[in-house]
Design a protein around this motif. Structure first.
Motif, PDB file in Angstrom:
ATOM      1  N   ILE A  13       0.836  -1.201   0.000  1.00 32.19           N
ATOM      2  CA  ILE A  13       0.000   0.000   0.000  1.00 32.19           C
ATOM      3  C   ILE A  13       0.876   1.259   0.000  1.00 32.19           C
ATOM      4  N   ILE A  14       0.204   2.392  -0.162  1.00 30.12           N
ATOM      5  CA  ILE A  14       0.882   3.683  -0.019  1.00 30.12           C
ATOM      6  C   ILE A  14       0.472   4.262   1.335  1.00 30.12           C
ATOM      7  N   ILE A  15       1.469   4.690   2.096  1.00 31.15           N
ATOM      8  CA  ILE A  15       1.190   5.317   3.387  1.00 31.15           C
ATOM      9  C   ILE A  15       1.620   6.782   3.309  1.00 31.15           C
ATOM     10  N   ALA A  16       0.653   7.672   3.500  1.00 31.33           N
ATOM     11  CA  ALA A  16       0.925   9.117   3.425  1.00 31.33           C
ATOM     12  C   ALA A  16       0.987   9.684   4.836  1.00 31.33           C
ATOM     13  N   ILE A  17       2.088  10.337   5.151  1.00 27.75           N
ATOM     14  CA  ILE A  17       2.215  10.955   6.476  1.00 27.75           C
ATOM     15  C   ILE A  17       2.410  12.457   6.294  1.00 27.75           C
ATOM     16  N   PRO A  31      -2.322  23.807  -0.027  1.00 27.32           N
ATOM     17  CA  PRO A  31      -1.978  24.178   1.354  1.00 27.32           C
ATOM     18  C   PRO A  31      -1.982  22.964   2.277  1.00 27.32           C
ATOM     19  N   LEU A  32      -1.210  23.100   3.337  1.00 31.53           N
ATOM     20  CA  LEU A  32      -1.172  22.035   4.332  1.00 31.53           C
ATOM     21  C   LEU A  32      -2.530  21.940   5.005  1.00 31.53           C
ATOM     22  N   LYS A  33      -3.182  20.804   4.832  1.00 32.04           N
ATOM     23  CA  LYS A  33      -4.433  20.579   5.566  1.00 32.04           C
ATOM     24  C   LYS A  33      -4.671  19.075   5.668  1.00 32.04           C
ATOM     25  N   LYS A  34      -5.417  18.718   6.679  1.00 31.56           N
ATOM     26  CA  LYS A  34      -5.669  17.301   6.910  1.00 31.56           C
ATOM     27  C   LYS A  34      -6.644  16.796   5.846  1.00 31.56           C
ATOM     28  N   ALA A  35      -6.325  15.665   5.231  1.00 31.95           N
ATOM     29  CA  ALA A  35      -7.285  15.049   4.305  1.00 31.95           C
ATOM     30  C   ALA A  35      -8.470  14.552   5.130  1.00 31.95           C
ATOM     31  N   ASP A  36      -9.671  14.570   4.535  1.00 35.70           N
ATOM     32  CA  ASP A  36     -10.863  14.162   5.293  1.00 35.70           C
ATOM     33  C   ASP A  36     -10.735  12.765   5.880  1.00 35.70           C
ATOM     34  N   ASP A  37     -10.057  11.887   5.132  1.00 32.74           N
ATOM     35  CA  ASP A  37      -9.961  10.498   5.598  1.00 32.74           C
ATOM     36  C   ASP A  37      -8.635  10.195   6.290  1.00 32.74           C
ATOM     37  N   ALA A  38      -7.925  11.238   6.746  1.00 29.60           N
ATOM     38  CA  ALA A  38      -6.662  10.994   7.457  1.00 29.60           C
ATOM     39  C   ALA A  38      -6.918  10.800   8.947  1.00 29.60           C
ATOM     40  N   VAL A  39      -6.062  10.007   9.576  1.00 31.66           N
ATOM     41  CA  VAL A  39      -6.148   9.823  11.026  1.00 31.66           C
ATOM     42  C   VAL A  39      -5.234  10.856  11.666  1.00 31.66           C
ATOM     43  N   GLU A  40      -5.798  11.682  12.535  1.00 35.45           N
ATOM     44  CA  GLU A  40      -4.981  12.735  13.152  1.00 35.45           C
ATOM     45  C   GLU A  40      -4.326  12.224  14.435  1.00 35.45           C
ATOM     46  N   ILE A  41      -3.034  12.477  14.553  1.00 36.39           N
ATOM     47  CA  ILE A  41      -2.325  12.075  15.774  1.00 36.39           C
ATOM     48  C   ILE A  41      -1.619  13.299  16.347  1.00 36.39           C
ATOM     49  N   ASP A  42      -2.054  13.723  17.528  1.00 39.91           N
ATOM     50  CA  ASP A  42      -1.385  14.826  18.217  1.00 39.91           C
ATOM     51  C   ASP A  42      -0.372  14.176  19.154  1.00 39.91           C
ATOM     52  N   ASN A  43       0.903  14.402  18.861  1.00 36.99           N
ATOM     53  CA  ASN A  43       1.904  13.677  19.650  1.00 36.99           C
ATOM     54  C   ASN A  43       2.556  14.540  20.735  1.00 36.99           C
ATOM     55  N   SER A  44       1.907  15.663  21.087  1.00 38.70           N
ATOM     56  CA  SER A  44       2.478  16.536  22.129  1.00 38.70           C
ATOM     57  C   SER A  44       2.756  15.729  23.403  1.00 38.70           C
ATOM     58  N   ASN A  45       1.824  14.836  23.735  1.00 38.17           N
ATOM     59  CA  ASN A  45       1.985  14.092  24.986  1.00 38.17           C
ATOM     60  C   ASN A  45       2.219  12.604  24.782  1.00 38.17           C
ATOM     61  N   PHE A  64      -0.993  11.567  -3.406  1.00 37.63           N
ATOM     62  CA  PHE A  64      -1.694  10.280  -3.442  1.00 37.63           C
ATOM     63  C   PHE A  64      -3.033  10.381  -2.715  1.00 37.63           C
ATOM     64  N   PRO A  65      -4.022  11.008  -3.366  1.00 38.26           N
ATOM     65  CA  PRO A  65      -5.319  11.174  -2.693  1.00 38.26           C
ATOM     66  C   PRO A  65      -6.014   9.844  -2.418  1.00 38.26           C
ATOM     67  N   HIS A  66      -5.542   8.759  -3.088  1.00 37.73           N
ATOM     68  CA  HIS A  66      -6.161   7.444  -2.834  1.00 37.73           C
ATOM     69  C   HIS A  66      -5.281   6.551  -1.969  1.00 37.73           C
ATOM     70  N   ALA A  67      -4.315   7.133  -1.278  1.00 39.48           N
ATOM     71  CA  ALA A  67      -3.446   6.331  -0.402  1.00 39.48           C
ATOM     72  C   ALA A  67      -4.316   5.551   0.585  1.00 39.48           C
ATOM     73  N   LYS A  68      -3.924   4.299   0.840  1.00 42.02           N
ATOM     74  CA  LYS A  68      -4.745   3.434   1.704  1.00 42.02           C
ATOM     75  C   LYS A  68      -4.703   3.897   3.159  1.00 42.02           C
ATOM     76  N   LEU A  69      -3.568   4.459   3.571  1.00 44.67           N
ATOM     77  CA  LEU A  69      -3.486   4.961   4.946  1.00 44.67           C
ATOM     78  C   LEU A  69      -2.931   6.382   4.922  1.00 44.67           C
ATOM     79  N   LYS A  70      -3.656   7.272   5.591  1.00 44.41           N
ATOM     80  CA  LYS A  70      -3.203   8.666   5.691  1.00 44.41           C
ATOM     81  C   LYS A  70      -3.133   9.052   7.165  1.00 44.41           C
ATOM     82  N   ILE A  71      -1.985   9.573   7.542  1.00 47.79           N
ATOM     83  CA  ILE A  71      -1.792  10.015   8.924  1.00 47.79           C
ATOM     84  C   ILE A  71      -1.555  11.522   8.876  1.00 47.79           C
ATOM     85  N   PHE A  72      -2.125  12.250   9.809  1.00 47.04           N
ATOM     86  CA  PHE A  72      -1.870  13.687   9.895  1.00 47.04           C
ATOM     87  C   PHE A  72      -1.335  13.988  11.288  1.00 47.04           C
ATOM     88  N   MET A  73      -0.082  14.428  11.350  1.00 44.92           N
ATOM     89  CA  MET A  73       0.552  14.610  12.660  1.00 44.92           C
ATOM     90  C   MET A  73       0.581  16.071  13.098  1.00 44.92           C
TER      91      MET A  73
END
Ligand code: DC
Length: 234
Positions: A6-10, A197-211, A143-152
């Motif tokens: 798969i394609i993994i977009a981070i 522009p930098l923005k979260k894709a609708d189907d991306a999983v958001e991960i806030d890693n501050s903590n 890759f708008p059709h990437a199987k996994l999208k992560i937004f950090m």
């Protein structure tokens, strides 16, 4: 037959640790890792060396004219196993990480023809799948059709502290205030530019890693990746 890879977009803000996670993940999965920020940094270094950009001016037209003569590729460092950036035959991995390059990179990355050239190259690098790509627009444009999208994400303060440590550990002479200013300024330019522009894709999983510790974050992301791979193959 399904394609097992798969394609993994981070994607995410600067200094959120995208590349650390992406490198680790690509190693575990046996995937290719592509650091797209490094490509924008290499074009920026080219523009700086040719005096197309400095603190007072940016000659976009001159850079656009020279674009066909900018060749960027990655080569594996045999000692670390990590891909490093090569600009017109010269390994510039160390130079592109400097704060000086970070100062101008968002301006260069806002130029549409620069983006077009690099996006095409990134799409080619991912055409056989089996790739972990990090950047700002991977899940939305490359890759708008990437199987996994992560937004950090993480707070600007946390990110600046990390980047400051990274730079000073390497011996760079920078102040924390300058690093924080750069992080905030890049966030602004990257997320308000017209093109991609930098923005979260609708189907991306958001991960806030501050903590989150690096381990906790990695576990979460590895699980998401394994689940996505299983889904594709079931
Ligand atoms: O990930 P990085 O900090 O090395 O990225 C450097 C800059 O390049 C960042 O400020 C925005 C730009 N960039 C981009 O516009 N699109 C990408 N896919 C990757 C980076």
């Amino acid at each position: 037959m399904t394609d097992p890879k798969i394609i993994i977009a981070i994607d995410g803000y600067s200094s959120t640790g995208k590349s650390t996670v992406a490198k680790q993940l690509s190693k575990t999965l046996g995937y290719i890792y592509v650091d797209t920020g490094a490509m924008y940094r290499a074009v920026t270094l080219f523009a700086m060396r040719n005096c197309y950009i400095d603190a007072t001016h940016f000659n976009e037209e001159a850079l656009e004219r020279q674009l066909p003569f900018i060749a960027i590729r990655f080569e594996i460092n045999p000692n670390t196993g990590v891909a490093e950036v090569v600009l017109n035959g010269e390994n510039v991995e160390q130079e592109i990480r400097k704060l000086e390059v970070a100062r101008f990179v968002s301006q260069v990355a806002a130029v549409s023809v620069v983006r077009k050239k690099l996006v095409e190259q990134q799409q080619l690098l991912g055409k056989d799948k089996g790739v972990v790509m990090d950047g700002r627009d991977i899940g939305t444009v490359v890759f708008p059709h990437a199987k996994l999208k992560i937004f950090m994400t993480a707070t600007a303060k946390d990110r600046a502290e990390r980047r400051f440590k990274e730079l000073t550990d390497r011996g760079d002479d920078v102040s924390y205030e300058d690093v924080l200013k750069n992080v905030v300024n890049r966030d602004h330019i990257d997320s308000t530019r017209k093109d991609s522009p930098l923005k979260k894709a609708d189907d991306a999983v958001e991960i806030d890693n501050s903590n989150l510790t690096l381990e906790e974050q990695y576990e979460q992301i590895l699980k998401l990746a394994n689940d996505a791979i299983v889904t594709v193959n079931s």
